[in-house]
Design a protein around this motif. Structure first.
Motif, PDB file in Angstrom:
ATOM      1  N   VAL A 296      23.953  17.263  31.857  1.00  0.00           N
ATOM      2  CA  VAL A 296      22.686  17.038  32.032  1.00  0.00           C
ATOM      3  C   VAL A 296      21.937  16.430  30.955  1.00  0.00           C
ATOM      4  CG1 VAL A 296      21.320  19.298  31.329  1.00  0.00           C
ATOM      5  CG2 VAL A 296      23.663  19.774  31.462  1.00  0.00           C
ATOM      6  N   ASP A 297      20.401  16.151  31.681  1.00  0.00           N
ATOM      7  CA  ASP A 297      19.789  15.124  30.960  1.00  0.00           C
ATOM      8  C   ASP A 297      18.782  15.716  30.492  1.00  0.00           C
ATOM      9  OD1 ASP A 297      20.811  12.702  32.933  1.00  0.00           O
ATOM     10  OD2 ASP A 297      20.464  13.817  34.868  1.00  0.00           O
ATOM     11  N   TYR A 298      18.267  17.017  30.675  1.00  0.00           N
ATOM     12  CA  TYR A 298      17.265  17.680  30.315  1.00  0.00           C
ATOM     13  C   TYR A 298      17.220  18.829  29.527  1.00  0.00           C
ATOM     14  CZ  TYR A 298      12.922  19.467  29.262  1.00  0.00           C
ATOM     15  OH  TYR A 298      12.140  19.763  28.779  1.00  0.00           O
ATOM     16  N   ILE A 299      17.209  19.411  28.349  1.00  0.00           N
ATOM     17  CA  ILE A 299      17.001  20.995  28.396  1.00  0.00           C
ATOM     18  C   ILE A 299      15.759  21.230  28.542  1.00  0.00           C
ATOM     19  CG2 ILE A 299      18.158  22.842  27.120  1.00  0.00           C
ATOM     20  CD1 ILE A 299      20.457  20.530  26.296  1.00  0.00           C
ATOM     21  N   ASN A 300      15.387  22.255  29.024  1.00  0.00           N
ATOM     22  CA  ASN A 300      13.873  23.041  28.715  1.00  0.00           C
ATOM     23  C   ASN A 300      14.279  24.339  28.287  1.00  0.00           C
ATOM     24  OD1 ASN A 300      11.642  24.367  29.743  1.00  0.00           O
ATOM     25  ND2 ASN A 300      11.167  23.111  30.418  1.00  0.00           N
ATOM     26  N   GLU A 382       9.731   8.676  29.502  1.00  0.00           N
ATOM     27  CA  GLU A 382       9.582   7.766  31.058  1.00  0.00           C
ATOM     28  C   GLU A 382      11.004   7.250  30.701  1.00  0.00           C
ATOM     29  OE1 GLU A 382       7.532   7.855  32.529  1.00  0.00           O
ATOM     30  OE2 GLU A 382       5.690   7.519  31.117  1.00  0.00           O
ATOM     31  N   ARG A 383      12.104   8.204  31.683  1.00  0.00           N
ATOM     32  CA  ARG A 383      12.930   8.474  31.803  1.00  0.00           C
ATOM     33  C   ARG A 383      13.619   8.568  33.127  1.00  0.00           C
ATOM     34  NH1 ARG A 383      17.301  10.025  27.489  1.00  0.00           N
ATOM     35  NH2 ARG A 383      18.122   9.714  28.786  1.00  0.00           N
ATOM     36  N   PRO A 384      14.978   8.477  33.997  1.00  0.00           N
ATOM     37  CA  PRO A 384      14.812   9.047  35.113  1.00  0.00           C
ATOM     38  C   PRO A 384      15.660  10.768  34.552  1.00  0.00           C
ATOM     39  CG  PRO A 384      16.952   7.172  35.264  1.00  0.00           C
ATOM     40  CD  PRO A 384      15.785   7.451  33.894  1.00  0.00           C
ATOM     41  N   VAL A 385      15.471  11.840  35.717  1.00  0.00           N
ATOM     42  CA  VAL A 385      16.030  12.791  34.986  1.00  0.00           C
ATOM     43  C   VAL A 385      16.731  13.644  35.949  1.00  0.00           C
ATOM     44  CG1 VAL A 385      14.947  15.319  33.997  1.00  0.00           C
ATOM     45  CG2 VAL A 385      14.338  12.923  32.834  1.00  0.00           C
ATOM     46  N   ARG A 386      17.950  13.624  36.355  1.00  0.00           N
ATOM     47  CA  ARG A 386      18.523  13.827  37.264  1.00  0.00           C
ATOM     48  C   ARG A 386      18.599  14.886  37.993  1.00  0.00           C
ATOM     49  NH1 ARG A 386      23.836  11.861  37.046  1.00  0.00           N
ATOM     50  NH2 ARG A 386      23.435  12.112  34.758  1.00  0.00           N
ATOM     51  N   ARG A 387      19.666  16.886  36.464  1.00  0.00           N
ATOM     52  CA  ARG A 387      19.457  17.162  36.342  1.00  0.00           C
ATOM     53  C   ARG A 387      18.869  17.901  35.032  1.00  0.00           C
ATOM     54  NH1 ARG A 387      24.891  14.913  36.834  1.00  0.00           N
ATOM     55  NH2 ARG A 387      25.459  15.324  38.928  1.00  0.00           N
TER      56      ARG A 387
END
Length: 408
Positions: A296-300, A382-387
């Motif tokens: 996981v790249d980010y958690i909302n 600013e960064r790649p977010v894949r999942r």
């Protein structure tokens, strides 16, 4: 039957920070809050909160008159978002009538304004003065039923009513329906209409923000030491989900993919969150996708700005994913749009994935020690977010998690 892949091909949104992907994207990048002062609420005795997050610019006449008659604002918001999503996905209206397309759109309650008018008319003028269409506006599946009639949908029609988890349940339910072959396309999400009774409901529970009535954009404050409650809001988020080969055959752009879903109940308390239940749901979502936390790249986050809710969620999140994954709550921008929040946050997450950035938690100036241990995003990255793991937690202990990904 082998599970089918489910992709996102369209999104429609009416929100406190914009009524189009372009406007919402600009708000998320620029840190623009949708919270405003609600002067009309000054008339209500003992109501402490004076801030809300409203949708501006809804053009009701864009909905055909024959459809509008049975719609309150909650259904009108859903209809406008649905029109936007269907245009975005370039869906042929004949497909909606084929039996292979369905609807799952949630709402917390029927139109509060229609409910108010119904009982006030009955009290002051009697039963004969009631309009025959008013009940159609206040029934708890008004949005889903009105959309089905408006678009002549002959497939499955559902209307989840699980407060803050309504639209994420609707998306998860639609994902499973397509994955298992029952439908090829689903129009899914949720809608919420702001009314003073919603503010009052949370106010009497001590759950609303009241210390920032004179500076609306300073609240809510998810995870912040000075947070003092949620801000009630409104909006609608509608997502077009579609089976992968079906979307490829239609030749439409693929915006994202639903990789996993879980929904579980704490079964502990009607309004207090449970750390173990939240953690169990997040873990089950990752397991359903065959993924690990490190994928996981980010958690909302669900984080609404309440003292207990944010701290419990932070601890539960740390239990499952550790402290290295960037996390933020977009409710700092929109307030709590209740039944619409899950779908709107899916849309926000897809925008972030496709544009390579993470929006911060607005108003997170001084991290509460009770929310430490996570990689909180306080400035735009600013960064790649894949999942993305997107979480929502509702009254009654109803928890949801969705795992989203860029198409591969």
């Amino acid at each position: 039957m082998k599970p089918r892949r489910v992709v996102i091909t369209g999104m429609g949104m009416l929100s406190p920070i914009g009524n189009s992907p372009e406007r919402v994207l600009a708000s998320l990048r620029e840190g623009r809050s949708g919270v405003r002062n609600m002067p009309a609420w000054n008339a209500w005795k003992d109501l402490h909160t004076r801030v809300g997050a409203t949708v501006e610019g809804l053009d009701e006449k864009s909905i055909p008159r024959e459809s509008r008659r049975s719609m309150g604002r909650v259904a009108l918001l859903a209809a406008a978002a649905a029109e936007q999503a269907l245009a975005h996905a370039r869906v042929d209206r004949e497909l909606l009538r084929s039996g292979r397309a369905g609807i799952s759109v949630g709402q917390t309650v029927g139109s509060p304004l229609a409910t108010e008018m119904f009982f006030e008319t009955m009290r002051t003028e009697g039963v004969r003065a009631l309009k025959s269409t008013t009940f159609l506006q206040l029934m708890s599946h008004s949005a889903a039923a009105n959309l089905a009639l408006m678009f002549k949908v002959t497939g499955r029609v559902w209307a989840p009513a699980a407060a803050c988890a309504s639209s994420s349940q609707a998306i998860g339910q639609s994902y499973e329906t397509i994955r298992d072959g029952y439908q090829d396309l689903m129009l899914c999400g949720g809608s919420e209409e702001l009314h003073v009774t919603t503010a009052a409901t949370f106010d009497i529970l001590g759950g609303t923000s009241r210390a920032f009535n004179e500076s609306p954009s300073s609240t809510p404050r998810p995870f912040d030491r000075r947070r003092d409650g949620l801000v009630v809001g409104e909006g609608a988020g509608i997502i077009v989900l579609e089976e992968l080969s079906h979307a490829l055959k239609r030749g439409v752009p693929i915006l994202g993919e639903v990789l996993g879903f879980a929904t579980h109940c704490d079964a502990e308390h009607m309004s207090a969150p449970a750390r173990s239940g939240m953690a169990r749901t997040m873990a089950a979502c990752l397991e359903s996708a065959g993924m690990r936390a490190s994928d996981v790249d980010y958690i909302n986050a669900h984080a609404t700005g309440t003292p207990l809710g944010d701290a419990t969620e932070a601890q539960a999140t740390g239990d499952v994913v550790g402290g290295d994954i960037p996390i933020s709550s977009t409710k700092g921008f929109t307030g709590h749009t209740l039944a619409a929040c899950g779908a709107l946050e899916v849309a926000f997450s897809v925008l972030m994935m496709n544009n390579g950035f993470i929006a911060p938690t607005l108003n997170l100036d001084d991290l509460d020690p009770a929310c430490e241990g996570l990689r909180h995003v306080r400035e735009l990255e600013e960064r790649p977010v894949r999942r993305v793991l997107s979480n929502n937690f509702a009254f009654g202990g109803v928890n949801t998690s969705l795992l989203l990904g860029l198409p591969s």
